[in-house]
Design an enzyme around this catalytic site. Structure first.
Site, PDB file in Angstrom:
ATOM      1  N   GLU A  76       0.833  -1.208   0.000  1.00 18.37           N
ATOM      2  CA  GLU A  76       0.000   0.000   0.000  1.00 18.37           C
ATOM      3  C   GLU A  76       0.865   1.254   0.000  1.00 18.37           C
ATOM      4  OE1 GLU A  76      -1.043   1.855   3.936  1.00 18.37           O
ATOM      5  OE2 GLU A  76      -2.876   0.750   3.504  1.00 18.37           O
ATOM      6  N   ASP A 129      -5.500  -2.855  -3.357  1.00 20.12           N
ATOM      7  CA  ASP A 129      -5.418  -1.395  -3.452  1.00 20.12           C
ATOM      8  C   ASP A 129      -4.039  -0.953  -3.915  1.00 20.12           C
ATOM      9  OD1 ASP A 129      -4.393  -2.264  -0.967  1.00 20.12           O
ATOM     10  OD2 ASP A 129      -4.845  -0.357   0.013  1.00 20.12           O
TER      11      ASP A 129
END
Length: 465
Positions: A76, A129
């Site tokens: 991330e 993500d």
């Protein structure tokens, strides 16, 4: 002669690239409102602070982002770092993050989600993500620097987008999986949903139908989650099923994934991007709900805390940038200028420079709020029969001292019109980026009209100072 020859060889060996967009860009988005209190220098300042506190250089031109535990890096963080570096035109850092990402991929080609420092897998397999942010950042890099140098950003972006499609989208449902090794209809994470990226992926890879379906499914899941749990405003849960219900597989997460907490909080930011870039109606509906929750239910940005049940009851206690900034981004679609101005100022005044999550997200939010998180022209469709009303058109800088750059579909007709209605400039664009010199014009308000061959048009206001 020998020295001249050596110099010539060295010169030819240098990587040559041009940069299309400076930083700060101060773009005016096609949709939504922007804070009257915004200042792109805030984006610059926050980027420099974030870089100083959280970036570490490894060997072989690799860079990493330090996590909450500074000896660790999560995928991330690399995704966030690549977004920030590419918009800040920090090519060395961007390339270093991408090399680090590639050094630490699993057999599916996605980065293992937690790494011990500069090398060594701590926790295997991907977090979606990160892949989404990295893939989109590579598209921006192709726009910024081209793909003829040592890294072919275009090919790398297309390859990673294909990997996401194969391993992180559930087959036959268009549900975003939270990782390459788990999830789908039985458990997903709404804060990973990035419909603006999906539209860009579709245009960039000529796979529009598939990625539009992923975007549509994202809104279906968000709306399901809000409806079945009687949620107030846009308070989605951290985790849910595709039907919107709480997932039985979320027991390992805080509050069993049932609250609007440190996962879900990113949802307004990601959905706001879809609104300011594309004007998506579903995005507008969602961000306005989120903004109104703060403005009406809470009584303003100063009352935001870090966590809520979906019914709006408080579960958090801290007033921090992670939550304030996400709601500030939502206010760009909330139709209340005063509230947006107050939200921007609140975010600006929150100083948590040593908190990985707060400072990183504050910087990303500030980029969006100040017009420094724009849609690059290489991620928009361009053809002879383009629909100008559905195209993404941006111009920058605005205000400008002398020159403006218009990003619009190729073969647009661009008019610059004075406040009195006189056409002072007209040209047919030959690429998706057109620079117009207005240095000889008086200071004041002008209008830039972009039209297609069917005489449909979009008009933007620009200020010369």
């Amino acid at each position: 002669m020998k020295n001249l020859l050596l110099f010539s060889i060295a010169f030819l060996c240098l990587e040559s690239y041009s940069q299309k967009q400076s930083f700060p860009a101060s773009t005016v988005y096609s949709y939504g409102i922007m804070a009257g209190t915004k200042n792109s220098q805030d984006a610059v300042t926050n980027y420099q602070l974030w870089k100083s506190n959280f970036v570490e250089k490894c060997n072989n031109a690799r860079y990493r982002v330090k996590f909450d535990t500074p000896s660790e890096t999560v995928s991330e963080g690399i995704g966030y770092g690549m977004l920030l570096a590419v918009y800040a035109t920090d090519k060395e850092l961007f390339d270093g993050f991408w090399l680090y990402y590639k050094d630490n991929v699993n057999s599916n080609g996605v980065m293992n989600w937690k790494i011990n420092g500069c090398s060594g897998t701590h926790s295997p397999n991907g977090a979606t993500d990160a892949e989404l942010d990295v893939a989109f950042a590579l598209i921006v890099a192709d726009f910024q620097w081209g793909s003829t140098g040592s890294i072919n950003y275009k090919n790398d972006a297309k390859s990673l987008i294909t990997t996401i499609k194969l391993h992180e989208i559930e087959a036959n449902t268009f549900v975003l999986k939270p990782g390459d090794q788990f999830g789908g209809s039985q458990i997903t994470n709404p804060s990973y949903f990035s419909p603006a990226y999906y539209r860009a992926f579709g245009a960039f890879t000529n796979d529009v139908s598939f990625w539009n379906s992923v975007a549509a499914k994202s809104y279906t899941i968000i709306n399901n989650n809000l409806t079945v749990n009687n949620a107030v405003g846009g308070l989605v849960s951290d985790w849910c099923t595709a039907a919107g219900t709480y997932s039985s597989e979320a027991g390992i997460y805080k509050y069993d994934g049932k609250t609007y907490n440190y996962d879900a909080v990113r949802t307004p930011w990601r959905i706001a991007v879809d609104y300011v870039w594309y004007g998506t109606a579903d995005a507008k509906t969602y961000v306005k709900k989120s903004s109104d929750f703060v403005r009406v239910n809470l009584g303003g940005t100063s009352n935001i805390k870090d966590g809520y049940s979906q019914d709006g009851s408080l579960v958090g206690q801290w007033h921090n940038a992670t939550f304030v900034g996400a709601f500030a981004c939502a206010a760009m679609g909330g139709d209340n200028q005063i509230h947006l101005n107050e939200s921007y100022t609140d975010l600006k005044n929150l100083n948590e420079p040593n908190s990985y999550f707060n400072q990183t997200l504050k910087t990303l939010y500030t980029f969006l709020l100040t017009g420094n998180f724009y849609l690059p022209s290489n991620a928009t469709l361009s053809n002879d029969n383009f629909d100008i009303e559905k195209s993404t058109v941006t111009l920058f800088p605005n205000p400008s001292a002398d020159r403006i750059t218009v990003n619009a579909p190729e073969r647009s007709t661009i008019y610059v019109i004075s406040a009195s209605g006189s056409i002072i400039h007209q040209q047919k664009s030959t690429s998706e980026t057109t620079e117009i010199n207005l240095a000889n014009q008086a200071s004041g308000v002008y209008f830039v009209k972009i039209a297609n061959d069917d005489f449909k048009s979009i008009t933007k206001k620009v200020i010369l100072n």
